[in-house]
Design an enzyme around this catalytic site. Structure first.
Site, PDB file in Angstrom:
ATOM      1  N   CYS A  93      -5.794   8.507   8.968  1.00 14.28           N
ATOM      2  CA  CYS A  93      -6.057   7.890  10.267  1.00 14.28           C
ATOM      3  C   CYS A  93      -5.953   8.909  11.399  1.00 14.28           C
ATOM      4  CB  CYS A  93      -5.030   6.789  10.525  1.00 14.28           C
ATOM      5  SG  CYS A  93      -5.509   5.195   9.889  1.00 14.28           S
ATOM      6  N   ASP A 133       3.919   1.110  11.939  1.00 12.68           N
ATOM      7  CA  ASP A 133       2.743   0.438  11.369  1.00 12.68           C
ATOM      8  C   ASP A 133       2.591  -1.005  11.853  1.00 12.68           C
ATOM      9  OD1 ASP A 133       2.065   2.709  10.036  1.00 12.68           O
ATOM     10  OD2 ASP A 133       2.586   1.998   8.033  1.00 12.68           O
ATOM     11  N   LYS A 137       0.840  -1.215   0.000  1.00 18.65           N
ATOM     12  CA  LYS A 137       0.000   0.000   0.000  1.00 18.65           C
ATOM     13  C   LYS A 137       0.874   1.263   0.000  1.00 18.65           C
ATOM     14  CE  LYS A 137      -2.602   2.489   3.589  1.00 18.65           C
ATOM     15  NZ  LYS A 137      -1.470   3.179   4.227  1.00 18.65           N
ATOM     16  N   ASN A 138       1.858   1.297   0.891  1.00 19.51           N
ATOM     17  CA  ASN A 138       2.637   2.527   1.037  1.00 19.51           C
ATOM     18  C   ASN A 138       3.652   2.738  -0.084  1.00 19.51           C
ATOM     19  OD1 ASN A 138       1.166   3.044   3.284  1.00 19.51           O
ATOM     20  ND2 ASN A 138       2.823   2.647   4.757  1.00 19.51           N
ATOM     21  N   ARG A 148      -0.355  14.773  12.810  1.00 18.17           N
ATOM     22  CA  ARG A 148       0.061  14.600  11.423  1.00 18.17           C
ATOM     23  C   ARG A 148       0.147  15.918  10.655  1.00 18.17           C
ATOM     24  NH1 ARG A 148      -1.758   8.733   9.271  1.00 18.17           N
ATOM     25  NH2 ARG A 148       0.335   8.818   8.469  1.00 18.17           N
ATOM     26  N   PRO A 149       1.011  16.811  11.097  1.00 22.83           N
ATOM     27  CA  PRO A 149       1.193  18.073  10.376  1.00 22.83           C
ATOM     28  C   PRO A 149       1.863  17.838   9.027  1.00 22.83           C
ATOM     29  CG  PRO A 149       2.824  17.864  12.132  1.00 22.83           C
ATOM     30  CD  PRO A 149       1.940  16.669  12.228  1.00 22.83           C
ATOM     31  N   ILE A 150       1.811  18.847   8.168  1.00 21.65           N
ATOM     32  CA  ILE A 150       2.447  18.701   6.857  1.00 21.65           C
ATOM     33  C   ILE A 150       3.514  19.776   6.645  1.00 21.65           C
ATOM     34  CG2 ILE A 150       0.546  17.481   5.745  1.00 21.65           C
ATOM     35  CD1 ILE A 150      -0.272  20.167   4.479  1.00 21.65           C
ATOM     36  N   ASP A 151       4.026  20.320   7.766  1.00 17.93           N
ATOM     37  CA  ASP A 151       5.020  21.394   7.659  1.00 17.93           C
ATOM     38  C   ASP A 151       6.256  20.974   6.862  1.00 17.93           C
ATOM     39  OD1 ASP A 151       5.228  19.713   9.978  1.00 17.93           O
ATOM     40  OD2 ASP A 151       6.946  20.912  10.612  1.00 17.93           O
ATOM     41  N   LEU A 152       6.666  19.700   6.993  1.00 21.78           N
ATOM     42  CA  LEU A 152       7.886  19.272   6.288  1.00 21.78           C
ATOM     43  C   LEU A 152       7.638  19.184   4.778  1.00 21.78           C
ATOM     44  CD1 LEU A 152       9.013  16.555   8.868  1.00 21.78           C
ATOM     45  CD2 LEU A 152      10.062  18.801   8.488  1.00 21.78           C
ATOM     46  N   ARG A 207      -4.793  10.464   3.693  1.00 16.38           N
ATOM     47  CA  ARG A 207      -3.755  11.437   3.955  1.00 16.38           C
ATOM     48  C   ARG A 207      -2.727  11.468   2.825  1.00 16.38           C
ATOM     49  NH1 ARG A 207      -0.608  14.240   7.539  1.00 16.38           N
ATOM     50  NH2 ARG A 207       1.584  13.945   7.061  1.00 16.38           N
ATOM     51  N   ARG A 214      -9.108  -0.216   4.323  1.00 18.45           N
ATOM     52  CA  ARG A 214      -8.235   0.809   3.737  1.00 18.45           C
ATOM     53  C   ARG A 214      -6.880   0.221   3.339  1.00 18.45           C
ATOM     54  NH1 ARG A 214      -6.890   5.461   7.329  1.00 18.45           N
ATOM     55  NH2 ARG A 214      -5.386   5.455   5.658  1.00 18.45           N
TER      56      ARG A 214
END
Ligand code: UD1
Length: 419
Positions: A116, A305, A22-23, A121-125, A92, A397
């Site tokens: 999830c 995970d 999946k990933n 789970r920020p997206i700053d990076l 996400r 999922r």
């Protein structure tokens, strides 16, 4: 809503053939926006996140078709740079469409991503990486407006090796003239696989699997067929099921080296593990032993995970196991449900201390996130009596009809409509 009804207490035995990870598949589908020409992704798992990603690509103007386990992506109609809100919130991973959309269209509008409920789970990076490549980003009203007119190759430094942010930059940079370097890049096998895919399209990417990735931009990429790596997390999940339920499980089409952090822990618990070139077999002992300490960490550390599934296995092991979740701040939601099944677990912050009990008992529990849900199914297999795991949809999922796979191993599990 659907649930899984599990009748536990039976040993399981048999083989599981792993599909594409999946990933690995999700970023590869995003990268399929980049080439001139269509792509085919073989061994593509038929799971909800993949379907949602294909739907997003369709709304951008592509045509995705799943046939005989192969996802075909025709991107010739790509015409939109605005990601649909509802779908993007569902997964996400939609955030790493930013990179390829910008590379192709030089602008992108993206709602803040969903996924999830396992932490902030920020997206700053992701944004830092794209800004280092000259993207101008305005945030407001739950939407990101990205302007890529001034995009250029550059140096990106991450103070944490984020998987998604590393992938985003690799895709954004693949078509930019010059050399982009990602420093302190994530080193997960799925990053190497994205490099493999980009290079199959004619890209020039090297260093994936190390902390320094070099992307030399090319003028154009061409379509290709690609087979992604097998799913190490699905594989680890079924090994854990074998360990917890007792029995023998063999993974086919596996990459044993990707599973080492998990198989080493299972060995510590007394399981016998045998690996071949593309197989991993597990034989469970009469009773599992506790492991001393499991700390999740970026690759090659123990994968977050797999934390929930290992915690389930530890519930009936002899002795005390300690688990520290270092990657996400809120990833122990399954503990309360395991306690309802008779598990003895104490949580303090990000640490769970599991005192193994002789037996779990069935209960009505709820899957709250993908891997936590899989962990509850594993506990149900080990428990005496009937367990109902509500909210099976969240498990869909990331696992293609998990109940069928487990039934083939002899487990008693059904998908039921919840009352
Ligand atoms: C990917 C995997 C997910 C896995 C995770 C860690 C996919 C589709 N998902 O998620 O299954 O659990 O790697 O192995 O591949 N972070 C920030 N800022 C950012 C990005 C991340 O602070 O901009 C933090 C996150 O909140 C988290 C940590 O970094 O605490 C790890 O996140 P990251 O490596 O980015 O994971 P994902 O790519 O979201």
């Amino acid at each position: 809503m659907e649930g899984f009804r599990v009748l536990g207490g039976e040993k399981i035995e048999g083989e599981v053939c792993l599909q594409g990870a999946k990933n690995a598949v999700l970023p590869i589908l995003a990268a399929a926006l980049l080439p001139e020409g269509g792509c085919a992704i073989r061994s593509c798992p038929d799971i909800r996140d993949v379907r949602a990603m294909a739907q997003i690509l369709d709304t951008l103007g592509c045509r995705c078709r799943m046939e005989n386990g192969e996802m075909q992506i025709d991107n010739s109609g790509l015409c939109r740079w605005e990601m649909p809100e509802g779908l993007s919130k569902q997964i996400r991973s939609s955030v790493f469409l930013l990179g390829p959309i910008l590379a192709k269209m030089r602008r992108a509008t993206v709602p803040y991503p969903g996924g999830c409920e396992i932490g902030l789970r920020p997206i700053d990076l992701h944004l830092k990486g794209l800004r280092a490549l000259g993207v101008r980003i305005e945030e407001g009203g739950g939407v990101l407006e990205c302007d890529g007119q001034g995009m250029h190759a550059g140096d990106v430094y991450f103070d944490y090796p984020s998987v998604g942010a590393t992938e985003n930059v690799m895709m954004a940079a693949a078509l930019l003239p010059g050399v982009t370097c990602v420093h302190n890049a994530a080193r997960e096998p799925e990053i190497e696989d994205l490099q493999g895919f980009l290079n199959a399209l004619g890209g020039r990417v090297s260093g994936a699997g190390t902390a320094l990735i070099r992307i030399e931009g090319v003028k154009t990429l061409r379509g290709a067929a690609y087979t992604p790596i097998p799913d190490r997390i699905a594989g680890g999940t079924y090994l854990c099921a074998g360990a917890a339920a007792g029995g023998k499980v063999t993974l086919l089409n596996a990459r044993p080296r990707d599973l080492i952090p998990v198989t080493e822990k299972l060995r510590e618990m007394g399981c016998r593990i045998h690996t071949g070139e593309s197989t991993v077999s597990l034989e469970a002992p009469e009773r599992l032993r506790a492991f001393s300490r499991l700390r999740t960490a970026p690759h090659p550390g123990f994968p977050t995970d797999m934390q929930a599934q290992m915690l389930s296995a530890a519930c009936c092991a002899e002795g005390t196991s300690v688990i520290v979740e270092n990657v996400f701040e809120n990833r122990l939601a399954h503990v309360a449900d395991l306690q309802r099944m008779g598990a003895d677990i104490r949580v303090s912050g990000r640490t769970a201390v599991v005192q193994g009990v002789r037996e779990l008992h069935g209960a009505r529990v709820t899957a709250r996130d993908l891997r936590g849900g899989a962990a509850l199914v594993i506990a149900g297999l080990a428990a005496r009596g009937e367990t109902l795991v509500e909210n099976a949809g969240i498990i869909d999922r990331g696992y293609a009809r998990m109940e069928d796979t487990l039934r083939r191993l002899g487990a008693r599990i059904d998908r039921v409509r919840e009352a």
